[in-house]
Design a protein around this motif. Structure first.
Motif, PDB file in Angstrom:
ATOM      1  N   LYS A 135     189.175 130.576 -29.432  1.00 17.63           N
ATOM      2  CA  LYS A 135     188.263 130.419 -28.306  1.00 17.63           C
ATOM      3  C   LYS A 135     188.301 131.580 -27.308  1.00 17.63           C
ATOM      4  O   LYS A 135     187.537 131.588 -26.348  1.00 17.63           O
ATOM      5  CB  LYS A 135     188.572 129.104 -27.578  1.00 17.63           C
ATOM      6  N   ASN A 136     189.214 132.526 -27.538  1.00 16.63           N
ATOM      7  CA  ASN A 136     189.316 133.657 -26.611  1.00 16.63           C
ATOM      8  C   ASN A 136     189.690 134.902 -27.399  1.00 16.63           C
ATOM      9  O   ASN A 136     190.787 134.991 -27.945  1.00 16.63           O
ATOM     10  CB  ASN A 136     190.351 133.373 -25.521  1.00 16.63           C
ATOM     11  N   GLU A 137     188.779 135.875 -27.450  1.00  9.88           N
ATOM     12  CA  GLU A 137     188.960 137.046 -28.298  1.00  9.88           C
ATOM     13  C   GLU A 137     190.039 138.006 -27.806  1.00  9.88           C
ATOM     14  O   GLU A 137     190.407 138.934 -28.517  1.00  9.88           O
ATOM     15  CB  GLU A 137     187.633 137.802 -28.426  1.00  9.88           C
ATOM     16  N   ASP A 162     193.536 133.233 -31.138  1.00 11.34           N
ATOM     17  CA  ASP A 162     192.977 132.116 -30.380  1.00 11.34           C
ATOM     18  C   ASP A 162     191.502 132.004 -30.770  1.00 11.34           C
ATOM     19  O   ASP A 162     190.729 132.929 -30.530  1.00 11.34           O
ATOM     20  CB  ASP A 162     193.127 132.389 -28.885  1.00 11.34           C
ATOM     21  N   ASP A 206     190.789 124.130 -33.818  1.00 16.44           N
ATOM     22  CA  ASP A 206     189.778 124.230 -32.766  1.00 16.44           C
ATOM     23  C   ASP A 206     190.023 123.241 -31.628  1.00 16.44           C
ATOM     24  O   ASP A 206     189.591 123.468 -30.497  1.00 16.44           O
ATOM     25  CB  ASP A 206     188.382 124.006 -33.350  1.00 16.44           C
TER      26      ASP A 206
END
Length: 421
Positions: free
Chosen positions: A59-61, A57, A160
């Motif tokens: 946007k989220n690690e 993802d 994205d």
């Protein structure tokens, strides 16, 4: 040649913080959660199946996506038949989170459907839309038809904006889905009826071997160029005429201009499979190469196309570029070299059977992604086939898929240190 693209700014990032939840995955791996889709003849069919592709993802690690293929299926003893125990199954992207205790939870399922909201199944396409020639039947041998939007999803790119690009083994197709799984566009080889926009793939890719189409998909850092890899040698011009069974193709497609390139990749042995490709920059990629045996060869290669020859030829040609009147698949490597054609170069980075603690054990390795921005750790995932297998012995039916250690197969996520030097 393999080291010059490495960016010092990337290598100096602290991997311990960038790995986040993935640093808690044990060396022996963590199982993805599953439910029981249905029971057939006392065989539980897992859902499950999230191993055909995987992607971080952006946007989220702590989170990642993993995708199923066309759904539960098994070989039939009858020629050209494929058994679909649940023919209405919708190929699905799962959205997962890694917790600090190393466990993995499923947050959301994203099922594929058309722009009109009609479910997209994993049933084969009809003639002209990407047919593999397979006849889909249920457990009783009844024909269950085709789906012109059907997809055997195998390669996954997460954009994205939350949308997805998905490659498949039927057409092969590359389909664009929005964040909720609605199909926005479908790109197919030239000449197919299934193209929904202005873009098309080279016509020769329609010569893909059934069930071994565009297995891997990635996107260059510029976000404009998709790169796919064909799983195995094309049947070009036909199955019986193929001579070079270690030759497969890497294909690039610019989403703005429609321009494409093709490069050759040399597999270690005939009939091996390339199940994933992951871009590092516009010339370097990680490629997954495997056999189909338990405890067999499952390797990750660093691949360089900077000196490889573009073998596109006429993209409208059904047989593609010819060498002395023969297709590339009819031409052995020494003859290709004499014709001035160079394949991509590759360097082994990982062998899962050696580098996974306790051994890898699975027959398939089909998904991988970097867990950290420094690109020092790679997550890999297997396809568990929904934990079913054909009964064999020329009989129709399914059984529980077990590993050599007698455990039931399941999707497992492993995180391995990797060096791109």
């Amino acid at each position: 040649m393999f080291a010059r693209y490495l960016l010092p700014s990337l290598l100096t990032l602290a991997c311990s913080s960038a790995m986040a939840g993935f640093s808690h995955i044990p060396a022996e791996g963590t199982a993805l959660p599953f439910s029981v889709l249905t029971m057939i003849d006392n065989v539980p069919i897992h859902h499950g199946g999230y191993g055909s592709a995987a992607a971080a993802d952006p946007k989220n690690e702590n989170r990642f996506y993993a995708m199923t293929d066309r759904g539960p299926n098994a070989d039939s003893p009858n020629k050209n038949e494929k058994i679909f125990p649940t023919p209405d199954y919708q190929p699905t992207i799962g959205y997962f989170e890694v917790k600090n205790d190393g466990s993995i939870v499923l947050i959301k399922e994203i099922k594929f459907h058309t722009a009109e909201g009609k479910p997209i199944t994993g049933l084969p396409n009809s003639k002209g839309y990407g047919s593999t020639g397979e006849i889909a039947v249920d457990m009783k041998g009844n024909k269950v038809g085709t789906d012109d939007n059907g997809i055997d999803s195998e390669g996954l790119v997460v954009m994205d904006d939350g949308s997805f690009w998905v490659s498949d083994e039927y057409g092969p197709h590359i389909a664009h889905f929005d964040a909720e799984g609605k199909q926005l566009e479908r790109i197919s080889p030239l000449g197919m009826k299934s193209n929904t926009g202005k873009l098309a793939l080279p016509a020769v890719l329609a010569k893909r071997r059934a069930n071994r189409g565009m297995e891997g998909l990635t996107i260059l850092p510029d976000g404009k160029t998709l790169v796919g890899i064909m799983q195995s040698t094309l049947f070009n011009p036909s199955k019986d005429e193929v001579k070079n069974k270690t030759l497969t193709r890497i294909v690039t497609l610019n989403l703005e201009t429609g321009a494409s390139q093709q490069y050759l990749y040399q597999q270690d042995k005939a009939d091996y499979a390339n199940s994933e490709i992951l871009a590092i920059d516009d010339k370097h990629f990680l490629v997954d190469e495997r056999d189909s045996e338990f405890d067999g060869s499952k390797k990750v290669y660093l691949v360089d196309i900077s000196e490889a020859t573009d073998v596109s030829g006429d993209v409208a040609s059904e047989t593609g570029l010819l060498v002395d009147g023969k297709t590339l698949e009819q031409t052995e490597w020494d003859a290709l070299e004499k014709a001035g054609i160079k394949p991509a170069q590759k360097k082994e980075l990982l062998s899962l059977t050696k580098d996974v603690k306790g051994g890898y054990g699975h027959d398939k390795f089909e998904g991988m992604f970097f867990t950290d921005k420094s690109r020092t750790h790679l997550a890999v995932i297997n396809d568990d086939d929904f934990a079913i297998a054909p009964v064999g012995d020329k009989k129709a039916g399914i059984k529980i898929k077990t590993l050599p250690n007698q455990k039931v197969d399941s999707n497992m996520l492993y995180v391995l240190p990797i060096s791109l030097k």
